[in-house]
Scaffold this motif. Structure first.
Motif, PDB file in Angstrom:
ATOM      1  N   ALA A   1       2.813 -15.783  16.680  1.00 36.88           N
ATOM      2  CA  ALA A   1       3.543 -16.555  15.673  1.00 36.88           C
ATOM      3  C   ALA A   1       5.014 -16.678  16.036  1.00 36.88           C
ATOM      4  N   ALA A   2       5.592 -15.609  16.611  1.00 37.14           N
ATOM      5  CA  ALA A   2       7.003 -15.644  17.015  1.00 37.14           C
ATOM      6  C   ALA A   2       7.243 -16.690  18.090  1.00 37.14           C
ATOM      7  N   ASP A   3       6.220 -16.972  18.884  1.00 33.61           N
ATOM      8  CA  ASP A   3       6.320 -18.016  19.911  1.00 33.61           C
ATOM      9  C   ASP A   3       5.827 -19.357  19.393  1.00 33.61           C
TER      10      ASP A   3
ATOM     11  N   ALA B   1      -0.614 -23.805  20.713  1.00 34.06           N
ATOM     12  CA  ALA B   1       0.401 -24.848  20.914  1.00 34.06           C
ATOM     13  C   ALA B   1       1.174 -24.632  22.205  1.00 34.06           C
ATOM     14  N   VAL B   2       0.466 -24.784  23.353  1.00 41.66           N
ATOM     15  CA  VAL B   2       1.142 -24.701  24.654  1.00 41.66           C
ATOM     16  C   VAL B   2       0.790 -25.944  25.466  1.00 41.66           C
TER      17      VAL B   2
ATOM     18  N   ILE C   1      -1.856 -17.640  28.887  1.00 45.55           N
ATOM     19  CA  ILE C   1      -2.272 -18.573  27.839  1.00 45.55           C
ATOM     20  C   ILE C   1      -2.322 -19.957  28.469  1.00 45.55           C
ATOM     21  N   LYS C   2      -3.479 -20.598  28.377  1.00 52.42           N
ATOM     22  CA  LYS C   2      -3.676 -21.897  29.013  1.00 52.42           C
ATOM     23  C   LYS C   2      -3.644 -23.014  27.971  1.00 52.42           C
ATOM     24  N   PRO C   3      -3.250 -24.224  28.376  1.00 52.91           N
ATOM     25  CA  PRO C   3      -3.239 -25.331  27.413  1.00 52.91           C
ATOM     26  C   PRO C   3      -4.607 -25.599  26.790  1.00 52.91           C
ATOM     27  N   SER C   4      -5.671 -25.225  27.496  1.00 53.80           N
ATOM     28  CA  SER C   4      -7.021 -25.463  26.979  1.00 53.80           C
ATOM     29  C   SER C   4      -7.498 -24.369  26.027  1.00 53.80           C
ATOM     30  N   ASP C   5      -6.683 -23.329  25.826  1.00 49.94           N
ATOM     31  CA  ASP C   5      -7.107 -22.175  25.039  1.00 49.94           C
ATOM     32  C   ASP C   5      -7.183 -22.459  23.548  1.00 49.94           C
ATOM     33  N   SER C   6      -8.217 -21.890  22.947  1.00 45.84           N
ATOM     34  CA  SER C   6      -8.262 -21.755  21.493  1.00 45.84           C
ATOM     35  C   SER C   6      -7.922 -20.300  21.171  1.00 45.84           C
ATOM     36  N   VAL C   7      -7.744 -19.988  19.904  1.00 49.81           N
ATOM     37  CA  VAL C   7      -7.486 -18.603  19.506  1.00 49.81           C
ATOM     38  C   VAL C   7      -8.618 -17.699  19.989  1.00 49.81           C
ATOM     39  N   THR C   8      -9.864 -18.151  19.802  1.00 51.37           N
ATOM     40  CA  THR C   8     -11.007 -17.329  20.183  1.00 51.37           C
ATOM     41  C   THR C   8     -11.089 -17.127  21.695  1.00 51.37           C
ATOM     42  N   SER C   9     -10.902 -18.192  22.457  1.00 49.73           N
ATOM     43  CA  SER C   9     -11.020 -18.045  23.908  1.00 49.73           C
ATOM     44  C   SER C   9      -9.950 -17.104  24.453  1.00 49.73           C
TER      45      SER C   9
END
Length: 335
Positions: free
Chosen positions: A62-64, A39-40, A93-101
């Protein structure tokens, strides 16, 4: 007895089915978490200290408010232990990121990259001012000399010896390592170009070629003009004429230069004032790029001894003083 056994088998089958269904659901939910977008809305730095565990990372995210930290995160770590081997560093952390990436970058050590550019034609002092503004680098005023000394150069004369280029670095990179790359690249470029230079140049060493190239760099920003500018200076050196180039006057003035060169400045006896001294100044006056180094090594085959700015970034070249004076009248005195 038989009925009891059938009932027991039925119950076991039901429990197994429930367990299988629950397991499938849990696996499905965990996979959904792994594919979940973070969620960025814009890139965000993620600093990770040495020893950060997979669970602590989950709590940090989670804190963020980037993920929900629950049993799925723990199960993800158990199902994919290769994603738990997190390396320390500064990540993005990029807007296109998933947890895995994101986890794949953290486990491969693919830290955030920064870029700095050492611009040709600038002095060491100008580079210092710039470097002290770039992120995640500690730069003090003596860093160039420290790199020289580490490379076996005890001159304490860093001007011109570092190659202007764009360099990538990480937050953990030291400025010394970047400048070492720059120094070594300049030495490699200079050595190779010196070996291939024109045989009749009035230059005695690679350092003199470097000094001449720095003057060419300051005199013109037009690549096509550099060999001709070089020819003017080489022709004057051959004839024993003073170079009479304004950038050397400016360099010799140092911080006193206010944007104007006056008659008294042209007559001031500084070690760099080529209106006063003969030959080249004692050191380069800026950082030359490769094209200026090549121009110094291979000047154009022309007889020009003078040039004057047309005030549009280009120059008019002349072979005689009379021609030059007419050009000065046209482009400078009548402005």
């Amino acid at each position: 007895m038989r009925k009891w056994m059938l009932r027991l088998l039925g119950m076991l089958f039901t429990l197994a089915a429930i367990a299988a269904g629950t397991g499938f659901w849990a696996l499905q939910q965990t996979n959904l978490l792994a594919e979940q977008s973070l969620a960025v809305t814009q890139a965000k730095e993620l600093p990770l200290e040495r020893g950060v565990s997979f669970r602590k990372l989950g709590k940090m995210l989670a804190a963020d408010a980037l993920i929900d930290y629950d049993w799925r995160w723990k199960l993800l770590g158990k199902l994919h232990p290769e994603l738990t081997q997190i390396r320390s560093g500064l990540y993005e952390i990029k807007p296109s990121d998933s947890v895995t990436s994101l986890l794949q970058r953290l486990t491969s050590g693919d830290e955030k990259r920064f870029v700095l550019t050492l611009i040709e034609g600038k002095t060491i002092q100008e580079w210092l001012q710039y470097l002290q503004t770039v992120p995640h680098l500690h730069v003090d005023n003596d860093v160039f000399n420290r790199v020289l000394q580490a490379q076996g150069d005890e001159s304490n004369l860093p001007e011109g010896k570092f190659f202007p280029d764009t360099y990538q670095y990480r937050a953990s990179t030291t400025i010394e390592s970047i400048l070492t790359q720059s120094y070594q690249k300049m030495q490699q470029q200079l050595d190779a170009i010196w070996q291939q230079r024109d045989s009749d140049l009035p230059l005695e060493s690679p350092y003199q070629l470097l000094t001449l190239a720095s003057i060419i760099e300051k005199e013109t920003g037009q690549e096509s003009e550099r060999p001709t500018i070089a020819a003017v200076f080489v022709n004057r050196l051959r004839k024993g004429m003073r170079l009479q180039t304004d950038p050397t006057v400016i360099y010799g003035m140092g911080e006193r230069f206010d944007g104007n060169i006056r008659r008294q400045d042209l007559r001031e006896a500084t070690p760099f004032n080529t209106y006063v001294i003969r030959g080249l100044p004692p050191t380069p006056i800026a950082a030359p790029g490769r094209e200026s180094l090549l121009a110094a090594a291979h000047p154009a085959e022309v007889k020009y001894l003078y040039f004057v700015s047309r005030n549009d970034g280009s120059h008019l070249f002349s072979s005689t003083l009379a021609e030059h004076n007419r050009a000065v009248d046209k482009y400078q005195r009548n402005r």
